[in-house]
Scaffold this motif. Structure first.
Motif, short mmCIF file in Angstrom:
data_model
loop_
_atom_site.label_atom_id
_atom_site.label_comp_id
_atom_site.label_asym_id
_atom_site.label_seq_id
_atom_site.Cartn_x
_atom_site.Cartn_y
_atom_site.Cartn_z
N GLN A 59 -13.96 -0.81 10.80
CA GLN A 59 -13.56 -0.52 12.18
C GLN A 59 -14.73 0.01 13.03
OE1 GLN A 59 -10.15 -0.85 13.65
NE2 GLN A 59 -10.20 -2.27 11.94
N PHE A 204 0.95 9.65 10.73
CA PHE A 204 -0.10 9.03 9.92
C PHE A 204 -0.47 9.94 8.75
CE2 PHE A 204 -2.44 11.72 12.87
CZ PHE A 204 -3.48 12.24 12.11
N VAL A 209 -6.94 7.18 7.29
CA VAL A 209 -7.91 7.43 8.35
C VAL A 209 -9.29 7.04 7.86
CG1 VAL A 209 -8.95 9.16 9.86
CG2 VAL A 209 -6.51 9.30 9.30
N VAL A 221 -8.00 8.87 19.78
CA VAL A 221 -8.18 7.91 18.69
C VAL A 221 -7.70 6.52 19.08
CG1 VAL A 221 -8.00 9.65 16.87
CG2 VAL A 221 -5.92 8.56 17.72
N PHE A 223 -6.02 3.27 17.06
CA PHE A 223 -5.41 2.99 15.77
C PHE A 223 -4.65 1.68 15.83
CE2 PHE A 223 -2.47 5.44 18.26
CZ PHE A 223 -1.21 4.92 17.99
N GLU A 224 -4.32 1.16 14.68
CA GLU A 224 -3.62 -0.12 14.58
C GLU A 224 -2.25 0.07 13.96
OE1 GLU A 224 -6.28 -2.63 12.41
OE2 GLU A 224 -7.30 -3.30 14.22
#
Length: 231
Positions: A59, A204, A209, A221, A223-224
């Motif tokens: 990422q 999460f 992470v 953040v 995030f997906e």
């Protein structure tokens, strides 16, 4: 001229012989090795798939940018746009995405979206002008064709929205932005408040992470969310 074979050999030698790397150098070397394999492996699609899987775990903006260029070079315009847009969503430091904005402008044009191409060209040219950066001959040509006045600043938030929508419309993995509002460091979980004012917060687990440096309250953040394709 890039000697991908030699680079691949050096990376492989380093990964095999160095017992312990400083910081995260093993990641950068592995990335370079997999990138080179996309140019020397007889099975290009297999090499590209391995590179993609590695990048999706890391990422990192610049990695997605390189992946985007690889897809575009093979005339896979839609895939190039998806990963280029993902790259844009992972970096908030504008100087680091100026070249990416230019690439995305060309990709949007090839994809058939002239308006998005114009917006991304404008942002790239405006940011380069503000910083006194040099222009390539190709970019000078685009500036003349569009005849930009450069009086107003780019709407960067609009570019982010465009990128986010395109990724979400073309993937089962939905990209979201938010702020960490709660952390339980003993039980290793937390909650993210989504930026679009959704009523439900996102749970999460720390193990999911990738960059542990973001684990603090009020951290912004990206995030997906993997969407179940049965829904």
């Amino acid at each position: 001229m890039n000697d991908y074979n030699k680079c691949f050999e050096i990376c492989e030698q380093a990964l095999n012989e160095v017992e312990r790397f400083h910081y995260r150098n093993h990641i950068w070397i592995t990335e370079r090795k997999l990138y080179c394999s996309c140019f020397i492996d007889e099975n290009y699609e297999d090499a590209l798939d391995k590179y993609r899987k590695f990048i999706e775990k890391q990422q990192k903006c610049y990695m997605f940018h390189k992946l985007s260029n690889l897809y575009y070079s093979r005339s896979k315009i839609k895939e190039g746009l998806v990963y280029g847009c993902k790259a844009l969503l992972l970096e908030n430091d504008i100087p680091k995405v100026i070249n990416l904005l230019e690439d995305l402008a060309y990709y949007w044009r090839e994809y058939g979206n002239a308006e998005n191409a114009r917006k991304f060209f404008y942002a790239c040219i405006k940011y380069r002008t503000e910083r006194g950066w040099k222009f390539s001959q190709e970019l000078r040509y685009e500036m003349q064709q569009y005849n930009f006045s450069l009086e107003s600043g780019p709407n960067y938030n609009e570019l982010i929205t465009i990128a986010k929508q395109f990724v979400n419309n073309n993937s089962l993995i939905k990209v979201q932005k938010g702020i960490i509002i709660k952390l339980d460091k003993n039980r290793k979980f937390g909650f993210i408040k989504i930026s679009n004012n959704a009523t439900n917060n996102i749970y999460f687990n720390f193990k999911n992470v990738l960059d542990k440096k973001i684990l603090y309250k009020n951290s912004k953040v990206v995030f997906e969310v993997i969407v179940n394709n049965r829904i």
